[in-house]
Design a protein around this motif. Structure first.
Motif, PDB file in Angstrom:
ATOM      1  N   LYS A   1       0.814  -1.223   0.000  1.00  0.00           N
ATOM      2  CA  LYS A   1       0.000   0.000   0.000  1.00  0.00           C
ATOM      3  C   LYS A   1       0.844   1.267   0.000  1.00  0.00           C
ATOM      4  O   LYS A   1       0.345   2.348  -0.319  1.00  0.00           O
ATOM      5  N   TRP A   2       2.131   1.149   0.364  1.00  0.00           N
ATOM      6  CA  TRP A   2       2.992   2.330   0.416  1.00  0.00           C
ATOM      7  C   TRP A   2       3.607   2.680  -0.937  1.00  0.00           C
ATOM      8  O   TRP A   2       4.223   3.738  -1.070  1.00  0.00           O
TER       9      TRP A   2
ATOM     10  N   ASN B   1      -2.088   9.649  -5.072  1.00  0.00           N
ATOM     11  CA  ASN B   1      -2.373   8.666  -4.021  1.00  0.00           C
ATOM     12  C   ASN B   1      -3.721   7.979  -4.234  1.00  0.00           C
ATOM     13  O   ASN B   1      -4.409   7.600  -3.288  1.00  0.00           O
TER      14      ASN B   1
END
Length: 197
Positions: free
Chosen positions: A41-42, A48
């Motif tokens: 997820k990073w 984003n």
């Protein structure tokens, strides 16, 4: 300054990592699946936007259903793997921007409302997130078997019904059987794929 990863780590993630077609009879625990996600997820995505949506298929019924929608060579890979994840992308990803991009959510929601922009953004960034998933799984000591070769429309009907999520590719995850890999094929050189400008 951040130090480069040691060679053994780079080997594990890239140079020695292989696509597996068979699997050891060893489960992948819930906590490990969550660790994979908590790493992937990073990885960066446009604004984003994080459009990837995942279905972790591991029940006997789920495996049989997914295998039934796959090409013949891929059926046994799905049935044998401890878990196969369906990597999809949500065409309605912009609805999450107030949470994911609070300082500019409204502006970016208007931007992604332009015709065709949400679709191409979802595919591009969902694919990136699928690649991050493979890297995360390998970093945690797991093996991967990414695949196309399935009925995307059928998978969408069964696993993503009543949503605007579309499947992209699937990836079996577990502890690979080393006898199931094919001989390594060559890759293109730096000069064959790139140039300085």
């Amino acid at each position: 300054m951040t130090a480069a990863l040691p060679d053994h780590s780079l080997d594990q993630i890239f140079r020695s990592a292989r696509t597996f077609n068979g699997w050891a009879d060893r489960p992948v625990e819930d906590a490990t699946v969550r660790e994979i996600y908590d790493l992937m997820k990073w990885g960066p995505t446009s604004a984003n936007c994080s459009p990837a949506r995942l279905v972790w298929v591991r029940s006997a019924y789920g495996k049989a259903t997914l295998a039934g929608l796959a090409t013949e060579p891929n059926k046994p890979k799905i049935l044998q793997a401890p878990v196969t994840v369906i990597i999809g992308h949500d065409l309605d990803f912009a609805a999450e921007l107030p949470k994911l991009l609070p300082h500019a959510a409204e502006v970016m929601q208007q931007y992604f409302a332009a015709p065709g922009l949400a679709e191409v953004t979802a595919v591009r960034n969902g694919t990136l997130q699928g690649a991050y998933l493979i890297i995360a799984a390998r970093a945690l000591g797991l093996d991967c078997g990414p695949m196309s070769g399935f009925d995307n429309a059928g998978v969408d009907r069964v696993f993503f019904s009543s949503t605007r999520i579309q499947s992209n590719f699937i990836c079996s995850i577990g502890y690979g059987d080393p006898t199931s890999v094919f001989p390594r094929n060559p890759r293109l050189s730096f000069e064959e794929v790139g140039r300085w400008a």
